[in-house]
Design a protein around this motif. Structure first.
Motif, PDB file in Angstrom:
ATOM      1  N   ASP A   1     -15.291   9.189 -10.408  1.00  0.00           N
ATOM      2  CA  ASP A   1     -15.629   8.405  -9.210  1.00  0.00           C
ATOM      3  C   ASP A   1     -14.364   8.083  -8.418  1.00  0.00           C
ATOM      4  N   LEU A   2     -14.559   7.783  -7.137  1.00  0.00           N
ATOM      5  CA  LEU A   2     -13.444   7.461  -6.248  1.00  0.00           C
ATOM      6  C   LEU A   2     -13.698   6.102  -5.603  1.00  0.00           C
ATOM      7  N   VAL A   3     -12.818   5.140  -5.904  1.00  0.00           N
ATOM      8  CA  VAL A   3     -12.965   3.776  -5.400  1.00  0.00           C
ATOM      9  C   VAL A   3     -12.020   3.563  -4.223  1.00  0.00           C
ATOM     10  N   TYR A   4     -12.574   3.119  -3.086  1.00  0.00           N
ATOM     11  CA  TYR A   4     -11.768   2.855  -1.896  1.00  0.00           C
ATOM     12  C   TYR A   4     -11.633   1.350  -1.675  1.00  0.00           C
ATOM     13  N   VAL A   5     -10.413   0.907  -1.362  1.00  0.00           N
ATOM     14  CA  VAL A   5     -10.175  -0.467  -0.899  1.00  0.00           C
ATOM     15  C   VAL A   5      -9.331  -0.385   0.365  1.00  0.00           C
ATOM     16  N   ASP A   6      -9.514  -1.345   1.250  1.00  0.00           N
ATOM     17  CA  ASP A   6      -8.801  -1.313   2.532  1.00  0.00           C
ATOM     18  C   ASP A   6      -7.304  -1.516   2.348  1.00  0.00           C
ATOM     19  N   ALA A   7      -6.925  -2.478   1.515  1.00  0.00           N
ATOM     20  CA  ALA A   7      -5.516  -2.772   1.242  1.00  0.00           C
ATOM     21  C   ALA A   7      -5.401  -3.279  -0.181  1.00  0.00           C
ATOM     22  N   LEU A   8      -4.216  -3.189  -0.736  1.00  0.00           N
ATOM     23  CA  LEU A   8      -4.044  -3.579  -2.133  1.00  0.00           C
ATOM     24  C   LEU A   8      -4.383  -5.045  -2.354  1.00  0.00           C
TER      25      LEU A   8
ATOM     26  N   GLU B   1       2.903   9.428 -13.267  1.00  0.00           N
ATOM     27  CA  GLU B   1       2.505   8.144 -13.854  1.00  0.00           C
ATOM     28  C   GLU B   1       3.637   7.131 -13.736  1.00  0.00           C
ATOM     29  N   LEU B   2       4.872   7.603 -13.959  1.00  0.00           N
ATOM     30  CA  LEU B   2       6.031   6.718 -13.831  1.00  0.00           C
ATOM     31  C   LEU B   2       6.196   6.237 -12.391  1.00  0.00           C
ATOM     32  N   MET B   3       6.053   7.141 -11.439  1.00  0.00           N
ATOM     33  CA  MET B   3       6.170   6.778 -10.028  1.00  0.00           C
ATOM     34  C   MET B   3       5.065   5.805  -9.620  1.00  0.00           C
ATOM     35  N   GLU B   4       3.869   6.065 -10.118  1.00  0.00           N
ATOM     36  CA  GLU B   4       2.739   5.198  -9.804  1.00  0.00           C
ATOM     37  C   GLU B   4       3.005   3.782 -10.300  1.00  0.00           C
ATOM     38  N   ASP B   5       3.529   3.666 -11.514  1.00  0.00           N
ATOM     39  CA  ASP B   5       3.833   2.350 -12.078  1.00  0.00           C
ATOM     40  C   ASP B   5       4.841   1.600 -11.216  1.00  0.00           C
ATOM     41  N   GLN B   6       5.842   2.311 -10.722  1.00  0.00           N
ATOM     42  CA  GLN B   6       6.887   1.678  -9.919  1.00  0.00           C
ATOM     43  C   GLN B   6       6.351   1.209  -8.561  1.00  0.00           C
ATOM     44  N   PHE B   7       5.605   2.097  -7.890  1.00  0.00           N
ATOM     45  CA  PHE B   7       5.027   1.727  -6.597  1.00  0.00           C
ATOM     46  C   PHE B   7       4.040   0.575  -6.751  1.00  0.00           C
ATOM     47  N   LEU B   8       3.228   0.656  -7.789  1.00  0.00           N
ATOM     48  CA  LEU B   8       2.203  -0.358  -8.017  1.00  0.00           C
ATOM     49  C   LEU B   8       2.840  -1.720  -8.298  1.00  0.00           C
ATOM     50  N   SER B   9       3.891  -1.724  -9.105  1.00  0.00           N
ATOM     51  CA  SER B   9       4.580  -2.972  -9.417  1.00  0.00           C
ATOM     52  C   SER B   9       5.146  -3.615  -8.157  1.00  0.00           C
ATOM     53  N   LEU B  10       5.737  -2.794  -7.286  1.00  0.00           N
ATOM     54  CA  LEU B  10       6.319  -3.308  -6.052  1.00  0.00           C
ATOM     55  C   LEU B  10       5.256  -3.910  -5.144  1.00  0.00           C
ATOM     56  N   LEU B  11       4.183  -3.165  -4.899  1.00  0.00           N
ATOM     57  CA  LEU B  11       3.156  -3.646  -3.983  1.00  0.00           C
ATOM     58  C   LEU B  11       2.388  -4.829  -4.561  1.00  0.00           C
ATOM     59  N   ALA B  12       2.153  -4.818  -5.865  1.00  0.00           N
ATOM     60  CA  ALA B  12       1.456  -5.939  -6.501  1.00  0.00           C
ATOM     61  C   ALA B  12       2.296  -7.208  -6.402  1.00  0.00           C
ATOM     62  N   TYR B  13       3.607  -7.043  -6.552  1.00  0.00           N
ATOM     63  CA  TYR B  13       4.512  -8.181  -6.434  1.00  0.00           C
ATOM     64  C   TYR B  13       4.448  -8.759  -5.021  1.00  0.00           C
ATOM     65  N   VAL B  14       4.464  -7.887  -4.033  1.00  0.00           N
ATOM     66  CA  VAL B  14       4.382  -8.325  -2.635  1.00  0.00           C
ATOM     67  C   VAL B  14       3.073  -9.076  -2.381  1.00  0.00           C
ATOM     68  N   ALA B  15       1.964  -8.551  -2.928  1.00  0.00           N
ATOM     69  CA  ALA B  15       0.655  -9.180  -2.737  1.00  0.00           C
ATOM     70  C   ALA B  15       0.629 -10.576  -3.348  1.00  0.00           C
ATOM     71  N   GLU B  16       1.216 -10.723  -4.530  1.00  0.00           N
ATOM     72  CA  GLU B  16       1.228 -12.035  -5.180  1.00  0.00           C
ATOM     73  C   GLU B  16       2.117 -13.014  -4.424  1.00  0.00           C
TER      74      GLU B  16
END
Length: 207
Positions: free
Chosen positions: A58-65, A112-127
């Motif tokens: 399945d493919l889940v879409y969200v507008d922004a993180l 997977e390593l790149m995904e973890d790094q990008f995700l950590s950065l954007l999640a931090y910004v969101a919080e």
């Protein structure tokens, strides 16, 4: 299957823009899940319902993180659960070039390593943005209190009635006391709700 997730923080916020994006992607309305709730955690009814129907591929879409959530650890945990345990994919429309889990999967271990790094950065910004919002709210409340402003619904009492309401009250109070008009009629004339009406009648009777 395409799935859409839409979130706003409160009941009065508009979801039309996010909804239209999902519809434009060809997602059926029954597979668009909408929560009107804070992103501080993932205990949201529609989000949890969506997770229960997600299947491999399945493919889940969200507008922004930050529509997914605003909790740093929670975002990372939920992303990995959907993409690595449920074997579905997530696309963040606002940053589609970076946040499309299909691209990372195609790159193997380095992806997977790149995904973890990008995700950590954007999640931090969101919080951090969530923390700023809470700080601004707290500062606004403190400033309002310092200026003597009343927070929440204003209290309605005899002194707060308008000149027109006072005139209606004075003209019709004797009629109400003599049962020439009903309480309901008098309330409508004054534009007051039941509890406020009887509170003001009590005040006026004691003058």
């Amino acid at each position: 299957m395409k799935i859409g997730y839409v979130r706003v923080s409160s009941q009065d916020q508009n979801i039309d823009r996010q909804l239209q994006k999902m519809i434009d992607l060809g997602i059926e309305e029954r597979f668009i899940f909408v929560d009107r709730q804070s992103g501080k955690d993932f205990d949201r009814p529609q989000y949890q319902t969506m997770k229960r129907i997600i299947r491999e591929g399945d493919l889940v879409y969200v507008d922004a993180l930050d529509r997914l959530g605003r909790d740093y650890n929670g975002i990372i945990q939920e992303w990995k659960h959907i993409t690595r345990e449920l074997n579905a994919d997530i696309v963040v429309l606002e940053n589609e070039s970076l946040f499309d889990s299909r691209k990372f999967k195609s790159m193997g271990d380095i992806g997977e390593l790149m995904e973890d790094q990008f995700l950590s950065l954007l999640a931090y910004v969101a919080e951090q943005e969530r923390k700023k919002i809470r700080q601004r709210q707290a500062e606004g409340i403190a400033l309002a209190k310092a200026k003597g402003k009343q927070l929440g619904r204003p209290k309605i009492n005899l002194e707060s009635l308008s000149k027109e309401q006072r005139q209606v009250l004075e003209n019709n109070f004797p009629k109400w006391k003599n049962k020439e008009i009903t309480g309901v009629e008098f309330m409508k004339m004054l534009g007051l709700k039941k509890n406020t009406f009887y509170k003001i009648m009590k005040e006026y009777s004691n003058i």
